[in-house]
Design a protein around this motif. Structure first.
Motif, PDB file in Angstrom:
ATOM      1  N   ASP A   1       0.659  -1.255  -0.079  1.00  0.00           N
ATOM      2  CA  ASP A   1      -0.044  -0.132  -0.208  1.00  0.00           C
ATOM      3  C   ASP A   1       0.773   1.393  -0.128  1.00  0.00           C
ATOM      4  OD1 ASP A   1      -1.747   2.067   0.431  1.00  0.00           O
ATOM      5  OD2 ASP A   1      -2.950   1.101   1.907  1.00  0.00           O
TER       6      ASP A   1
ATOM      7  N   SER B   1       0.304   4.262  -0.818  1.00  0.00           N
ATOM      8  CA  SER B   1      -0.245   5.426  -0.506  1.00  0.00           C
ATOM      9  C   SER B   1      -0.194   5.661   1.251  1.00  0.00           C
ATOM     10  CB  SER B   1      -1.881   5.575  -0.701  1.00  0.00           C
ATOM     11  OG  SER B   1      -2.253   6.696  -0.170  1.00  0.00           O
ATOM     12  N   ALA B   2      -0.447   4.472   2.077  1.00  0.00           N
ATOM     13  CA  ALA B   2      -0.337   4.259   3.230  1.00  0.00           C
ATOM     14  C   ALA B   2       1.121   4.618   3.896  1.00  0.00           C
ATOM     15  CB  ALA B   2      -0.966   3.175   3.899  1.00  0.00           C
ATOM     16  N   GLN B   3       1.955   3.609   2.967  1.00  0.00           N
ATOM     17  CA  GLN B   3       3.387   3.955   3.311  1.00  0.00           C
ATOM     18  C   GLN B   3       4.028   5.352   3.253  1.00  0.00           C
ATOM     19  OE1 GLN B   3       6.379   1.107   4.025  1.00  0.00           O
ATOM     20  NE2 GLN B   3       6.226   3.144   4.889  1.00  0.00           N
TER      21      GLN B   3
ATOM     22  N   TYR C   1      -9.267   1.238   9.495  1.00  0.00           N
ATOM     23  CA  TYR C   1      -8.403   1.342   8.261  1.00  0.00           C
ATOM     24  C   TYR C   1      -8.812   2.805   7.819  1.00  0.00           C
ATOM     25  CZ  TYR C   1      -5.756   1.417   3.894  1.00  0.00           C
ATOM     26  OH  TYR C   1      -4.701   1.614   3.389  1.00  0.00           O
TER      27      TYR C   1
ATOM     28  N   TYR D   1      -7.379   5.505   9.891  1.00  0.00           N
ATOM     29  CA  TYR D   1      -6.087   5.402   9.778  1.00  0.00           C
ATOM     30  C   TYR D   1      -5.570   6.219   8.549  1.00  0.00           C
ATOM     31  CZ  TYR D   1      -1.564   4.864   8.076  1.00  0.00           C
ATOM     32  OH  TYR D   1      -0.304   4.895   7.203  1.00  0.00           O
ATOM     33  N   LEU D   2      -6.185   6.156   7.519  1.00  0.00           N
ATOM     34  CA  LEU D   2      -5.896   6.401   6.359  1.00  0.00           C
ATOM     35  C   LEU D   2      -6.371   7.953   6.260  1.00  0.00           C
ATOM     36  CD1 LEU D   2      -4.591   5.580   3.969  1.00  0.00           C
ATOM     37  CD2 LEU D   2      -6.650   5.336   2.608  1.00  0.00           C
TER      38      LEU D   2
ATOM     39  N   ALA E   1      -3.827   9.765   8.645  1.00  0.00           N
ATOM     40  CA  ALA E   1      -2.430   9.608   7.996  1.00  0.00           C
ATOM     41  C   ALA E   1      -2.207  10.590   7.179  1.00  0.00           C
ATOM     42  CB  ALA E   1      -1.908   8.334   7.511  1.00  0.00           C
ATOM     43  N   ARG E   2      -3.294  10.839   6.011  1.00  0.00           N
ATOM     44  CA  ARG E   2      -2.958  11.518   4.956  1.00  0.00           C
ATOM     45  C   ARG E   2      -3.997  12.772   4.972  1.00  0.00           C
ATOM     46  NH1 ARG E   2      -0.565   9.189   0.913  1.00  0.00           N
ATOM     47  NH2 ARG E   2      -1.204  11.144  -0.666  1.00  0.00           N
TER      48      ARG E   2
ATOM     49  N   THR F   1      -1.134   9.201  14.083  1.00  0.00           N
ATOM     50  CA  THR F   1      -1.010   8.211  12.961  1.00  0.00           C
ATOM     51  C   THR F   1      -0.033   7.032  13.340  1.00  0.00           C
ATOM     52  OG1 THR F   1      -1.118  10.339  11.376  1.00  0.00           O
ATOM     53  CG2 THR F   1      -0.539   8.005  10.545  1.00  0.00           C
TER      54      THR F   1
ATOM     55  N   VAL G   1      -1.359   2.683  13.840  1.00  0.00           N
ATOM     56  CA  VAL G   1      -0.529   1.693  13.360  1.00  0.00           C
ATOM     57  C   VAL G   1      -0.468   0.837  14.567  1.00  0.00           C
ATOM     58  CG1 VAL G   1       1.408   0.671  11.946  1.00  0.00           C
ATOM     59  CG2 VAL G   1       0.115   2.594  11.397  1.00  0.00           C
TER      60      VAL G   1
ATOM     61  N   TRP H   1      -3.025  -4.427   2.996  1.00  0.00           N
ATOM     62  CA  TRP H   1      -1.658  -4.512   3.364  1.00  0.00           C
ATOM     63  C   TRP H   1      -1.189  -5.936   3.246  1.00  0.00           C
ATOM     64  CZ3 TRP H   1      -0.842  -1.116   8.290  1.00  0.00           C
ATOM     65  CH2 TRP H   1      -0.951   0.035   7.971  1.00  0.00           C
TER      66      TRP H   1
END
Length: 772
Positions: free
Chosen positions: A314, A316-318, A656, A659-660, A663-664, A686, A690, A714
């Motif tokens: 993933d 984008s998540a990384q 999830y 999280y996203l 994170a973003r 963020t 995880v 993932w």
């Protein structure tokens, strides 16, 4: 929501220049090193929309509070981290034309933030009105190897002409904060000096009289060969620079290297400040740009060894998690216990760059696991040093006998927030500070901290809560009136469940901490209690409140009520709000928001996150299912708590999703507010999503515990943490979990309630069949 940042595991990439996105990009591509920070303003002139920002840690100005009606107890000022001298500026002239991306025809524009190396690179081609075209490549970093130094390599190549090129590197101290209450400029000139390729300007803040010296040294090169060009001096009000003019030919690359330094009177005597700046510049110049860059890359490589999260499958998540970790370490390194973490860090002016409860609630867990122990300890010591001011703050509001109310917003420990519903009512921040002490000791086992610093703070906080509650004859219980909980879309409410819970927990923990200190260091205990004039009846007073505190609850629904009367509100779910009404904080009147049931961020759920051990899963689920659908998540601090609780409830989809979102948040400008700075403190959330969410990491009875799951998006994820002398590499795949111990410290590790031995320098592997 914007979606213009290209997905990449290690880089933040912007391709193409859109002036409407420029201020957002200035935030996203910001640089910092814990001691200073710089928004991604262009080196060359830019007359388009921009938010200039260069910040020096610990330097602030007490801007006069501006309110419509003064109330007793209001702070006199709102402290602000100042926009300091601009050291990155380089005016570029081709003949008589100024290079300005607001007026030029821009193509091949690309901006790349290399997070692994801590370097910002920008390339573009610009066609001026005359038709002359140039290519530019600019490389910039703020060194974390030497946190007083920044460096720029600015290369320009004429594409279709021969002619005159003029480069004018400068230091501009004639700056102001965009959020200045009265459009005041906060700096006065002390001295300036130009010595050939070197330039120095020393500025002093009004009122606070901080001094900052900014210096630079420049070098000019043609196709990598150093040039000796005549230098003309530039002097204006609080502005100095040099002008270098040379004849250039098409396809000849001209490079200006600018090495700069920011030193402040926080770290040097004012008399020695200029001399010390010259010494730093001399040392950095002797190393040269390439060596400074090599040291920068090596220092960041070490940071990533200690803190990286690797997500497979993933991109984008990384990219997002690394961006959040990167910005956290750019903001705070833990070297100085006088410094703290502003919600916007060094990336913008909003919130004044001051300290909020975000540090204790969200940042401490991150630094506990990813940095040496003294880093999070320094965050706690910061508050201990300001205990006297916290007692003064409480006294201004009528509290006495050593009661301490830590400020909602501060630079030096004094309250400087100017909204009454925050300043006077959002008192749960006191509890977050006490919880951070508990969290630090729970994680590190450093109980000695209590005797040295912690107990004194805990007593002051407990004394505040004791005086803040009152006895209700009607309820025959203690109540707490006129507060604002974490949900700031409710003001002046009674019996906020979270605040009441936190108050009793603080008193309980203060008494427990006193017992620990008494048993371990009885002489220190006696001395400390004498120093704070502690009375014998205080423990009994706290115990009485703990036993008889009122907590609002709806037994029929099986939920804790956010506050008295919450269910009197019209109960509308967020999903039923028209999209045109979102975000409500930008579309609705404040009156309408206050009368609605909508919640800005976790409130009851914040309490369940902190104290989850005290509640069974069914209780947490009932409250989560009731409150989350009413939460608009218009605080950056909201999604992470919901992600962690959703993970605990095995609600993988919502875990999830949240999280996203957290994170973003800035990369995609979710809340349409990235342009005024990044949400640094929520970035720690963020990481928590995880590690505490998907990996289910907790500390129980002095042992690390994990309850992991792998998001379906993932293939695996892995992270590194430090715990009580051990460095652990944790890897979670669809098959199970492995934990590698890279030190010779023996540990016991809990995985889904099963305890395993993890000897030093060994690896533990547990597959999913064992975890059933």
């Amino acid at each position: 929501m914007k979606n213009y940042i290209k997905a990449d595991e290690w880089n933040i990439i912007e391709e193409g220049f859109d002036p409407h996105l420029n201020k957002i990009s200035e935030s996203i591509f910001s640089l910092g090193n814990g001691r200073m920070g710089q928004r991604a303003n262009f080196e060359e002139t830019y007359t388009g929309e921009t938010l200039p920002g260069n910040y020096v840690a610990g330097v602030y100005y007490p801007d006069k509070t501006r309110v419509g009606w003064w109330k007793n107890g209001y702070p006199e000022y709102f402290a602000k981290v100042l926009n300091a001298a601009n050291w990155v500026g380089i005016e570029v002239r081709i003949a008589d034309e100024v290079l300005d991306l607001a007026t030029a025809e821009v193509s091949e524009f690309k901006r790349v933030l290399n997070m692994h190396a801590g370097v910002l690179e920008r390339t573009f081609t610009a066609k001026l009105k005359s038709g002359k075209t140039v290519k530019v490549k600019a490389t910039r970093f703020c060194s974390i190897a030497d946190d007083e130094v920044g460096a720029i390599r600015y290369s320009i190549t004429p594409v279709n002409f021969d002619g005159k090129l003029t480069l004018s590197p400068f230091i501009d101290g004639d700056v102001k904060n965009q959020d200045s209450n009265y459009d005041e400029k906060f700096w006065t000139l002390v001295s300036d000096e130009i010595i050939g390729t070197e330039a120095y300007i020393k500025l002093r803040t009004k009122k606070t009289e901080f001094e900052v010296c900014t210096g630079s040294n420049i070098g000019l090169y043609k196709n990598s060969e150093k040039l000796d060009v005549k230098i003309a001096e530039i002097r204006k009000e609080k502005f100095i620079g040099q002008t270098l003019t040379l004849d250039v030919k098409a396809n000849e690359e001209i490079t200006l290297v600018k090495i700069a330094a920011n030193l402040s009177s926080e770290n040097y005597s004012k008399e020695a400040l200029l001399k010390e700046t010259k010494a730093v510049i001399a040392k950095a110049t002797a190393k040269g740009f390439d060596t400074l860059l090599k040291e920068q890359k090596e220092a960041w490589a070490t940071k990533w060894e200690e803190s990286d999260i690797v997500i497979e499958g993933d991109v984008s998540a990384q990219q997002a998690i690394r961006f959040n970790i990167f910005q956290l370490f750019q903001t705070y390194t833990g070297k100085d216990d006088r410094l703290n973490i502003g919600p916007k860090g060094f990336t913008g002016e909003k919130y004044g760059g001051s300290t909020y409860w975000d540090t204790e609630a969200y940042c401490v867990p991150f630094y506990l696991a990813t940095a040496p122990q003294e880093v999070s300890r320094n965050l706690l010591i910061y508050r201990h040093k300001q205990l006297g001011k916290a007692i003064e703050n409480a006294a201004k509001l009528g509290f006495k006998d050593g009661a301490a109310l830590y400020p909602m917003v501060t630079m030096n420990g004094e309250e400087c927030h100017n909204e009454w519903e925050i300043t006077f009512e959002e008192i749960h921040r006191n509890g977050a500070i006490a919880f951070a002490i508990y969290n630090y000791i729970r994680y590190t086992g450093d109980e000695a901290y209590l005797a040295e610093y912690g107990l004194e703070v805990l007593i002051g906080i407990a004394r505040f809560w004791k005086q803040r509650v009152n006895w209700s004859s009607n309820k025959q219980q203690y109540v707490m009136l006129g507060v604002t909980g974490p949900n700031e879309y409710e003001n002046n409410i009674n019996n906020n469940w979270y605040t009441n819970l936190l108050a009793t927990w603080c008193m309980k923990y203060a008494a427990e901490a006193a017992g620990i200190v008494k048993s371990q260091q009885p002489e220190k205990y006696t001395s400390l209690l004498e120093s704070v004039n502690f009375k014998d009846h205080e423990f009994a007073d706290w115990a009485d409140i703990i036993e008889k505190m009122y907590y609002p609850e709806d037994q029929e629904k099986g939920i804790f009520l956010q506050q008295d009367g919450y269910l009197d509100k019209e109960q509308i779910l967020v999903k039923d709000l028209p999209a045109s009404d979102r975000p409500i904080n930008q579309k609705w009147s404040w009156d309408r928001i206050l009368r609605s049931c909508f919640i800005k961020q976790a409130d009851v759920l914040q309490g369940l996150y902190f104290f989850e051990e005290d509640y069974d899963l069914e209780t947490i689920k009932r409250n989560f299912d009731f409150y989350e659908p009413r939460t608009v998540h218009e605080s950056s601090l909201s999604p992470c708590v919901h992600s962690i609780l959703a993970a605990k409830l095995n609600d993988e989809a919502r875990a999830y999703e949240f999280y996203l979102r957290t994170a973003r948040l800035d990369l995609d400008d979710y809340n349409n507010d990235t342009e005024d700075g990044l949400h640094i403190t929520s970035m720690a959330g963020t990481w928590m999503s995880v590690v505490e969410g998907f990996a289910g990491m907790r500390v129980r009875d002095g042992k690390l515990q994990f309850n992991p799951f792998l998001p379906t998006q993932w293939k695996s994820f892995a992270f590194t943490i430090g715990f009580r002398g051990a460095t652990l590499k944790v890897n979670i795949t669809e098959n199970g979990i492995s934990i590698k111990n890279n030190n010779d410290v023996d540990l016991e590790i809990g995985i889904r309630n099963q305890i395993y031995k993890l000897a030093g320098n060994t690896e533990l592997e547990v597959d999913n069949a064992e975890l059933v």
